[in-house]
Scaffold this motif. Structure first.
Motif, PDB file in Angstrom:
ATOM      1  N   LEU A 118      -2.514   9.873  -5.971  1.00 39.64           N
ATOM      2  CA  LEU A 118      -2.470   8.572  -6.182  1.00 39.64           C
ATOM      3  C   LEU A 118      -2.024   8.241  -7.468  1.00 39.64           C
ATOM      4  N   GLY A 177       1.875   7.825  -6.887  1.00 37.54           N
ATOM      5  CA  GLY A 177       1.682   6.436  -7.068  1.00 37.54           C
ATOM      6  C   GLY A 177       2.976   6.167  -7.888  1.00 37.54           C
ATOM      7  N   ALA A 207       6.728   4.694  -7.049  1.00 38.50           N
ATOM      8  CA  ALA A 207       7.086   3.057  -7.493  1.00 38.50           C
ATOM      9  C   ALA A 207       8.586   3.376  -8.228  1.00 38.50           C
ATOM     10  N   LEU A 215       2.138  -1.207  -4.847  1.00 40.01           N
ATOM     11  CA  LEU A 215       1.759   0.245  -4.997  1.00 40.01           C
ATOM     12  C   LEU A 215       0.912   0.423  -6.364  1.00 40.01           C
ATOM     13  N   ASP A 224      -2.300  -0.396  -5.569  1.00 38.49           N
ATOM     14  CA  ASP A 224      -2.910   0.425  -4.440  1.00 38.49           C
ATOM     15  C   ASP A 224      -3.421   1.584  -5.125  1.00 38.49           C
ATOM     16  N   ILE A 225      -2.870   1.884  -6.371  1.00 40.50           N
ATOM     17  CA  ILE A 225      -3.338   3.132  -7.112  1.00 40.50           C
ATOM     18  C   ILE A 225      -5.198   2.971  -7.400  1.00 40.50           C
ATOM     19  N   ILE A 242      -2.177   4.110  -0.393  1.00 40.17           N
ATOM     20  CA  ILE A 242      -0.571   4.188  -0.896  1.00 40.17           C
ATOM     21  C   ILE A 242       0.242   3.669   0.301  1.00 40.17           C
TER      22      ILE A 242
END
Length: 236
Positions: free
Chosen positions: A159, A163, A167, A198, A201-202, A207
């Motif tokens: 993540l 992540g 990105a 994203l 979302d971390i 993800i």
């Protein structure tokens, strides 16, 4: 002159077919990546939470079926990460051809994709360490605290590392798309939205925006028609 021009046309058509074929396989690899990541996540994630009661962890350590499922999920992640490299390599070729010059953004895009793939493979190894030790190597006893820590460490790695590299992959692809129009510009906009999502979302341990962009891009690559090639007539 007519014979030379005809030969050039045939060669151009053959090259176009080869490029189209590799592009289709790369797109299929992207779709396969998404499928394997989804399936792998469901299987790898079938472990007790870090705050689970001791009895739940004890039951898990005795459940060989769940551990084998974890291993299958880990292998799915690794295979999926390799398929993603095929997809990223083809995407880099598309972006590099359109960007021209030194192709800096295209190169950074592929480097981010390679780092993303490596992070997921490493996370798979960490997440599958306990099931491998018990179900395959026959470890006689495992500290329950390892069940609390190792799967969480693997997920944190993917993540955090996945992540941010994901990105960067999305942003660089989007910038090249906006600048060159190599793909429809809405795909670049979708990449920016996915990159921003994203980052959030971390925090929320998800993800899926990255997977969604790869899936949409793969479908676009798979369904679009190759541009016709017009060879320049050779001099007599």
């Amino acid at each position: 002159m007519h014979t030379t021009t005809k030969t050039s046309l045939l060669r151009s058509e053959e090259a176009s077919k080869q490029v189209g074929g590799s592009g289709r396989w790369a797109a299929i690899s992207g779709i396969g990546f998404v499928v394997l990541m989804l399936v792998g996540s469901m299987l790898v994630g079938d472990v007790p939470l870090p705050d689970a009661p001791v009895q739940e962890i004890t039951d898990y350590l005795a459940d060989t079926d769940r551990q084998m499922g974890n291993l299958i999920g880990a292998y799915s992640w690794v295979v999926g990460s390799l398929l993603f490299l095929l997809f990223a390599g083809r995407l880099r070729s598309e972006l590099r051809s359109a960007e021209g010059g030194a192709g800096t953004l295209s190169n950074v895009n592929f480097a981010a994709g390679a780092a993303f793939s490596a992070v997921w493979a490493a996370a798979a190894g960490i997440s599958g360490a306990i099931p491998f030790a018990i179900a395959v190597r026959g470890a006689p006893a495992i500290d329950p605290d390892l069940v609390r820590v190792l799967p969480a460490a693997g997920r944190f790695l993917l993540l955090l590392g996945g992540g941010f590299t994901g990105a960067l992959f999305l942003v660089t692809a989007a910038v090249v798309i906006f600048r060159t129009g190599v793909f429809q510009r809405w795909l670049g906009g979708l990449g920016i939205v996915a990159a921003v999502a994203l980052l959030f979302d971390i925090v929320y341990l998800n993800i899926t925006p990255f997977w969604a962009w790869v899936l949409v891009t793969a479908v676009v690559m798979l369904t679009r028609r190759p541009k016709p090639t017009t060879p320049t007539p050779d001099a007599a």
